[in-house]
Motif scaffolding. Structure first.
Motif, short mmCIF file in Angstrom:
data_model
loop_
_atom_site.label_atom_id
_atom_site.label_comp_id
_atom_site.label_asym_id
_atom_site.label_seq_id
_atom_site.Cartn_x
_atom_site.Cartn_y
_atom_site.Cartn_z
N UNK A 330 15.73 -6.13 -26.73
CA UNK A 330 15.56 -7.20 -27.71
C UNK A 330 14.97 -8.41 -26.99
N UNK A 331 13.74 -8.77 -27.30
CA UNK A 331 13.12 -9.90 -26.62
C UNK A 331 12.92 -11.10 -27.54
N UNK A 332 13.69 -11.11 -28.63
CA UNK A 332 13.65 -12.27 -29.52
C UNK A 332 14.41 -13.44 -28.89
N UNK A 333 13.99 -14.64 -29.25
CA UNK A 333 14.69 -15.83 -28.76
C UNK A 333 16.01 -15.99 -29.51
N UNK A 334 17.00 -16.59 -28.87
CA UNK A 334 18.28 -16.80 -29.52
C UNK A 334 19.17 -17.71 -28.71
N UNK A 335 20.21 -18.22 -29.33
CA UNK A 335 21.13 -19.12 -28.64
C UNK A 335 21.85 -18.36 -27.53
N UNK A 336 21.95 -19.01 -26.37
CA UNK A 336 22.62 -18.39 -25.23
C UNK A 336 21.71 -17.49 -24.42
N UNK A 337 20.47 -17.39 -24.80
CA UNK A 337 19.52 -16.56 -24.06
C UNK A 337 18.56 -17.43 -23.25
N UNK A 338 18.10 -16.88 -22.15
CA UNK A 338 17.09 -17.57 -21.36
C UNK A 338 16.02 -16.58 -20.94
N UNK A 339 14.83 -17.11 -20.67
CA UNK A 339 13.71 -16.28 -20.27
C UNK A 339 13.38 -16.48 -18.80
N UNK A 340 12.98 -15.40 -18.16
CA UNK A 340 12.32 -15.50 -16.86
C UNK A 340 10.92 -14.95 -17.07
N UNK A 341 9.91 -15.75 -16.77
CA UNK A 341 8.53 -15.38 -17.06
C UNK A 341 7.71 -15.46 -15.79
N UNK A 342 6.87 -14.43 -15.60
CA UNK A 342 5.93 -14.40 -14.47
C UNK A 342 4.54 -14.18 -15.04
N UNK A 343 3.60 -15.04 -14.64
CA UNK A 343 2.21 -14.90 -15.09
C UNK A 343 1.28 -14.92 -13.88
N UNK A 344 0.32 -13.99 -13.87
CA UNK A 344 -0.75 -14.00 -12.87
C UNK A 344 -2.06 -13.81 -13.62
N UNK A 345 -2.65 -14.92 -14.13
CA UNK A 345 -3.86 -14.80 -14.97
C UNK A 345 -5.01 -14.10 -14.26
N UNK A 346 -5.10 -14.30 -12.94
CA UNK A 346 -6.21 -13.69 -12.21
C UNK A 346 -6.19 -12.17 -12.28
N UNK A 347 -4.99 -11.59 -12.25
CA UNK A 347 -4.85 -10.12 -12.32
C UNK A 347 -4.54 -9.64 -13.72
N UNK A 348 -4.37 -10.58 -14.66
CA UNK A 348 -4.03 -10.18 -16.02
C UNK A 348 -2.64 -9.57 -16.11
N UNK A 349 -1.69 -10.12 -15.34
CA UNK A 349 -0.32 -9.59 -15.31
C UNK A 349 0.63 -10.58 -15.96
N UNK A 350 1.52 -10.07 -16.79
CA UNK A 350 2.52 -10.90 -17.47
C UNK A 350 3.83 -10.12 -17.52
N UNK A 351 4.93 -10.81 -17.18
CA UNK A 351 6.26 -10.22 -17.31
C UNK A 351 7.19 -11.25 -17.94
N UNK A 352 8.03 -10.77 -18.82
CA UNK A 352 9.05 -11.64 -19.41
C UNK A 352 10.35 -10.86 -19.52
N UNK A 353 11.40 -11.43 -18.96
CA UNK A 353 12.74 -10.85 -19.08
C UNK A 353 13.60 -11.78 -19.92
N UNK A 354 14.37 -11.20 -20.81
CA UNK A 354 15.31 -11.97 -21.63
C UNK A 354 16.71 -11.71 -21.09
N UNK A 355 17.39 -12.80 -20.68
CA UNK A 355 18.70 -12.70 -20.03
C UNK A 355 19.77 -13.28 -20.96
N UNK A 356 20.88 -12.57 -21.06
CA UNK A 356 22.03 -13.05 -21.83
C UNK A 356 23.29 -12.61 -21.11
N UNK A 357 24.15 -13.58 -20.78
CA UNK A 357 25.41 -13.27 -20.09
C UNK A 357 25.18 -12.47 -18.81
#
Length: 809
Positions: A330-357
């Motif tokens: 579940x990667x929807x935004x919500x209360x108590x959740x936080x995101x860790x995001x990594x972007x490398x535009x040069x390589x076209x790489x994107x990562x997003x992790x959704x953390x809860x508890x």
């Protein structure tokens, strides 16, 4: 006595169920397989590469005629079942024939959902679901306008495939970003950007209102904001619905799908169901992994064994238009959740992790999905990540703050971790195969089918082999199942050991079969042709059907005939001859190709010799539009007519085509000559391109304009036509002598490096030797396959050396 099993539907789930069943009880069942499509089981996931031209239909067949025959399966392809009588335990075919069964397996799959817009029944409005849909899209010529409704996986694959074929494609999606079920907005943006870079127009937040037609055919899609999107073909790819009509008519319990229990048994104990048509505990299934789990359970149930289908947490790992994507949880935004995001535009790489508890509850990855299985394991196991929070986003290799052995992450994967999504193969399957003696990639692939489809999991499979065996992984890919040797090793040994025939190769190199197979024979035939032109006799039966027939086979079994037009130049007499042939042989379609020639489409097979003879009598030779060899040399008008022309590009193009025609190469070879840097002949996206400038000729190689779009890299600049012709002949011969069969020039260039190629071409002695070997090969093998070889020998086998001398003068 054998039990009678009738299977309805030859989809991926029923195909896998039959495999498991016949492995367990090969002599226990009399199987009859019905399929509404006029063919057997094939990998629907791989229809997209067929559409784009990366694969052929034959390459995605999972069960061929030989497999059915070997396993005693009676095939009734192209036949529907019209009725199931559960009381009598019979099925009725649409022919009226009644067949009894002991057990029935339903795998009727799903139907594409067609939005009931006004005009949805117009000719030219299709779904994208099966081979017929794919072939209809493939039949669309270049420069046609295509609108695709749906920004999900199927819609985008349809769009990319049509764009690769030269169509003008627009994707219409009702949601704000593409693939919203799998991707968040940021990843959706990157995907959209990649599509736009491929020349595809994308319209998100666009609502379709009406399909407009003219004369019963689609003309345009009308959006609710009044925008009209003209189109020659409209593809709907907006979802699927389980095909339950037959089961419903038979009185089986049906909801959204056919109800099944944990053993894949329906409300009738003698009727089982698998695949996209079933509903289990309220869930429907569209991904292949659960379908293969269902197949395994159904086979066990039929054999009286204990087995249960258990729904698992699923991840989505896809390759869309060449871009790797992964999403899970579940990667929807919500209360108590936080995101860790990594972007490398040069390589076209994107990562997003959704953390809860302190647990990962969702992950989205774009461009680099190598660590996806590890992240998915964290989600499934609800792993506490508090200790690795700072380095989590970088993946398993960086836990503890520094890089560690990347194989440790593979070792830590649970046995049920999915490795190959295309074929539903988990880690435990592969480990079991390795324990059974499959210790290299080819053997694991043969046992489990892991990495046998799209290939994106190959690296992970290799790592798993290394972890399990404790040895260094063998990364080479064997030429085929007949040998463990790679293409490169086979080629090297052919030269080193002086092997000049296929039997010599099979004997000396330890082939497992005495006569090769359909995969290795074409490659060996080419290697022997290229390496020993004076000693080896071409084997026509080791060529693909198009090369054997000297024409391109079409989907309806007719053929396409393309006479050569040197450099795109023709004469009134040639045009009259083409028109006469089209009239005489009732050719339904006459088309100008993208290579500046005329294509006669729809020629009957029995008319091929006669139409070839008529075109030969008119002085025209084969355009080799079917060959792994020179196709065309595209030209602009150059100095003869254009005020911007710097050199005689048309004349040079004609000379190059006459020098190169009939040459066999590892893959098709396309050239172009542009008369000035304005590049009207598109020389910078061909395999070999020449751009004329005031000082002479700029020669580039390695261009591509298909699924991979690449600009040529500058190889060398020369001052004269004679030098340009020599360079083109030399680089063609270098490609012939060193490239892997079916590698285009840009792929070969990526393996050997441009510096090495340039070094060979700039060395005048090496270049001259390459040209000499090219001329020897051409003098032996070049011929017009349309001509009668005995009567026209002098014309058909004209030595290339004469043409080279003419060009130099």
């Amino acid at each position: 006595m054998k039990k009678k099993l009738i299977v309805i539907g030859a989809g991926m789930a029923t195909g896998r169920a039959l495999e498991h069943l016949l492995e367990r009880e090969p002599e226990g069942w009399d199987v009859t397989l019905f399929n509404a499509e006029p063919r057997g089981n094939y990998n629907r996931i791989m229809l997209s590469p067929v559409l784009s031209g990366e694969k052929t239909y034959d390459e995605i067949v999972t069960h061929d005629d030989a497999w059915y025959a070997e396993n005693g399966v009676t095939c009734r392809f192209g036949e529907r079942i019209s009725n199931i009588d559960r009381t009598a335990k019979t099925v009725t075919a649409e022919t009226g024939e009644v067949l009894p069964y002991d057990k029935l397996l339903i795998g009727t799959g799903s139907n594409p959902f067609m939005i009931p817009l006004p005009g949805h029944d117009l000719d030219g409005v299709i779904a994208y679901r099966d081979l017929e849909d794919t072939e209809r899209m493939m039949a669309m010529g270049a420069d046609k306008r295509v609108v695709v409704i749906g920004g999900g996986l199927l819609g985008l694959e349809a769009a990319a495939g049509m764009a690769a074929r030269g169509a003008d494609v627009t994707v219409v999606h009702i949601m704000p970003h593409l693939m919203e079920r799998q991707l968040d907005e940021a990843a959706g943006y990157l995907l959209r950007k990649a599509l736009v870079d491929k020349g595809i127009t994308v319209r998100c937040s666009a609502n379709s209102k009406e399909i407009l037609g003219e004369g019963g055919r689609v003309r345009a899609l009308l959006l609710d904001d009044g925008t009209e999107l003209p189109c020659d073909l409209l593809v709907m790819a907006v979802g699927i619905r389980p095909n339950v009509a037959l089961a419903q008519d038979a009185g089986l319990a049906v909801g959204r799908g056919i109800h099944v229990d944990d053993q894949m048994v329906t409300s009738d104990a003698d009727v089982l169901a698998v695949g996209e048509c079933v509903e289990h505990d309220g869930a429907l299934f569209g991904l292949v992994a659960p379908l293969y789990d269902q197949a395994k359970v159904a086979a066990a149930t039929l054999c009286g064994e204990e087995a249960r289908f258990v729904q698992k947490d699923l991840s989505t790992k896809l390759k869309v238009t060449g871009c790797d994507l992964f999403s899970a949880g579940d990667f929807a935004e919500g209360e108590g959740r936080e995101d860790i995001v990594f972007r490398d535009p040069g390589r076209g790489v994107y990562r997003r992790l959704v953390i809860e508890d302190d647990r990962v509850v969702g992950a989205v990855m774009y461009g680099d999905t190598a660590d996806s299985n590890w992240f998915f394991g964290l989600i499934k196991d609800r792993t506490d990540i508090s200790e690795m929070r700072d380095t989590l986003i970088f993946g398993p290799a960086y836990q503890g703050g520094a890089a560690v052995d990347p194989l440790s992450a593979v070792a830590a994967l649970p046995d049920d971790a999915e490795i190959c999504g295309c074929n539903g193969v988990c880690k435990g399957d592969i480990v079991g195969a390795i324990a059974g003696g499959a210790t290299d990639l080819g053997a694991v692939r043969a046992c489990t089918k892991a990495s046998a489809s799209c290939g994106t999991c190959t690296g992970l499979v290799e790592q798993l082999i290394a972890v399990t065996t404790g040895a260094e992984v063998e990364t080479k890919q064997s030429i085929c199942g007949c040998s463990d040797l790679s293409h490169e090793e086979v080629r090297r040994l052919i030269k080193a050991q002086g092997l000049k025939s296929m039997p010599a190769v099979w004997q000396e190199l330890g082939w497992r079969t005495h006569d090769g197979c359909h995969v290795c024979r074409p490659a060996l035939n080419f290697y022997l042709l290229a390496d020993w032109p004076l000693d080896y006799a071409d084997d026509p039966q080791s060529r693909f059907i198009n090369e054997r027939k000297h024409a391109n086979i079409q989907k309806d079994g007719t053929f396409s005939v393309v006479p050569r037009m040197w450099g795109g130049i023709t004469t009134p007499d040639e045009l009259r001859a083409i028109a006469d042939a089209a009239d005489k042989y009732d050719v339904p379609t006459v088309k100008v190709t993208g290579g500046q020639r005329i294509d006669l489409l729809g020629v009957k097979g029995e008319d091929l010799p006669a139409i070839w003879a008529d075109l030969n009598d008119a002085g025209m030779v084969s355009g080799h539009a079917y060959s792994k060899g020179l196709r065309t040399v595209k030209t602009c008008v150059g100095t003869d007519h254009c005020r911007f022309g710097t050199q005689d590009s048309t004349g040079l193009g004609i000379q190059l085509e006459k020098v190169l025609w009939g040459s066999w190469t590892p893959h098709k070879l396309k050239l172009a000559v542009s008369g000035c840097p304005r590049n009207c002949a598109e020389a910078t996206c061909k395999d070999i391109g020449v751009v004329c400038v005031d000082s002479g000729y700029q020669i580039g190689i390695g261009g591509a304009a298909g699924m991979d779009v690449k600009e040529t890299e500058r190889l060398i600049d020369v001052a004269t036509e004679a030098e340009a012709i020599a360079v083109v002949c030399a680089v063609t011969q270098l490609y012939r002598e060193n490239a892997k069969y079916l590698d285009r020039i840009y792929k070969w260039m990526g393996k050997v490096g441009m510096d090495w190629i340039r070094e060979q071409i700039e060395d005048t002695e090496a270049r001259a030797a390459l040209v000499e070997r090219f001329e020897i090969s051409q003098s032996v093998y070049r011929r017009d396959p349309w001509a009668d070889h005995a009567a026209r020998k002098a014309e058909s086998y004209q030595p290339v050396a004469d043409l080279t001398l003419e060009a130099a003068e």
